[in-house]
Design a protein around this motif. Sequence first.
Motif, PDB file in Angstrom:
ATOM      1  N   ALA A 127       4.249  -5.357  -6.353  1.00 37.09           N
ATOM      2  CA  ALA A 127       4.256  -5.767  -4.952  1.00 37.09           C
ATOM      3  C   ALA A 127       5.697  -5.804  -4.462  1.00 37.09           C
ATOM      4  O   ALA A 127       6.565  -6.337  -5.143  1.00 37.09           O
ATOM      5  N   GLU A 128       5.922  -5.214  -3.293  1.00 35.01           N
ATOM      6  CA  GLU A 128       7.253  -5.193  -2.693  1.00 35.01           C
ATOM      7  C   GLU A 128       7.127  -5.488  -1.209  1.00 35.01           C
ATOM      8  O   GLU A 128       6.430  -4.774  -0.499  1.00 35.01           O
ATOM      9  N   VAL A 185      -0.113   1.996  -2.225  1.00 31.42           N
ATOM     10  CA  VAL A 185      -0.216   1.972  -0.767  1.00 31.42           C
ATOM     11  C   VAL A 185       0.980   1.258  -0.154  1.00 31.42           C
ATOM     12  O   VAL A 185       1.683   0.502  -0.820  1.00 31.42           O
ATOM     13  N   SER A 186       1.164   1.504   1.137  1.00 32.50           N
ATOM     14  CA  SER A 186       2.245   0.868   1.878  1.00 32.50           C
ATOM     15  C   SER A 186       1.720   0.526   3.268  1.00 32.50           C
ATOM     16  O   SER A 186       1.188   1.399   3.962  1.00 32.50           O
ATOM     17  N   ARG A 220       3.877 -14.251  -3.088  1.00 30.94           N
ATOM     18  CA  ARG A 220       4.837 -15.209  -3.641  1.00 30.94           C
ATOM     19  C   ARG A 220       5.165 -14.799  -5.067  1.00 30.94           C
ATOM     20  O   ARG A 220       4.396 -14.084  -5.715  1.00 30.94           O
ATOM     21  N   PRO A 221       6.313 -15.237  -5.575  1.00 34.67           N
ATOM     22  CA  PRO A 221       6.777 -14.794  -6.894  1.00 34.67           C
ATOM     23  C   PRO A 221       5.829 -15.136  -8.043  1.00 34.67           C
ATOM     24  O   PRO A 221       5.726 -14.375  -9.001  1.00 34.67           O
ATOM     25  N   THR A 222       5.154 -16.293  -7.961  1.00 34.66           N
ATOM     26  CA  THR A 222       4.209 -16.665  -9.010  1.00 34.66           C
ATOM     27  C   THR A 222       2.935 -17.198  -8.374  1.00 34.66           C
ATOM     28  O   THR A 222       2.909 -17.536  -7.190  1.00 34.66           O
ATOM     29  N   GLY A 243       8.718  -4.696   9.033  1.00 37.52           N
ATOM     30  CA  GLY A 243       8.656  -4.785   7.585  1.00 37.52           C
ATOM     31  C   GLY A 243       7.575  -3.895   7.011  1.00 37.52           C
ATOM     32  O   GLY A 243       6.864  -3.190   7.737  1.00 37.52           O
ATOM     33  N   GLU A 244       7.474  -3.970   5.697  1.00 38.23           N
ATOM     34  CA  GLU A 244       6.498  -3.154   4.979  1.00 38.23           C
ATOM     35  C   GLU A 244       6.097  -3.867   3.699  1.00 38.23           C
ATOM     36  O   GLU A 244       6.946  -4.457   3.022  1.00 38.23           O
TER      37      GLU A 244
END
Length: 136
Positions: free
Chosen positions: A25-26, A123-124, A86-88, A54-55
């Motif tokens: 995930a980005e 996907v984006s 979220r990171p976690t 954003g993307e």
Amino acid sequence: MPKMVLTSEFVSLNGTDLSEYTRKAELSVEVEEKDVTTYASAGWKETLGGLKGGELGLEFLQDFAATRLDSIMWPLFGTVVTFEVRPTSAAVGTSNPKWTGSVLIKEWKPIEGGVGDEATAGVSFPTSGAVTRATS
């Protein structure tokens, strides 16, 4: 120096936790650069921030079983839905912030890969409206 290895990112689209399908995930955000240079700038370029956008890029491991990933994503194609990352997967807090907003599901790749590859869907999705960061 603090370090972190991403091992349990949380990813949700349209209120559905998709973390079990997600392996990458980005989230990126940016602002347009607007040139506002005038003769009074004394030969220096001046810039201001313009529109923000954003993307959200995701890589899923595909699952075609009833009620699984493909049956969740297919009806969302062409719609704007909410997201949260979220990171976690732990509770939101100062060391585990969340980013939320909306994205346009502009593409879906039901089948992607070659012989012997995992069935994936990369996907984006462009953001639609504000992206917010929260720690509570």
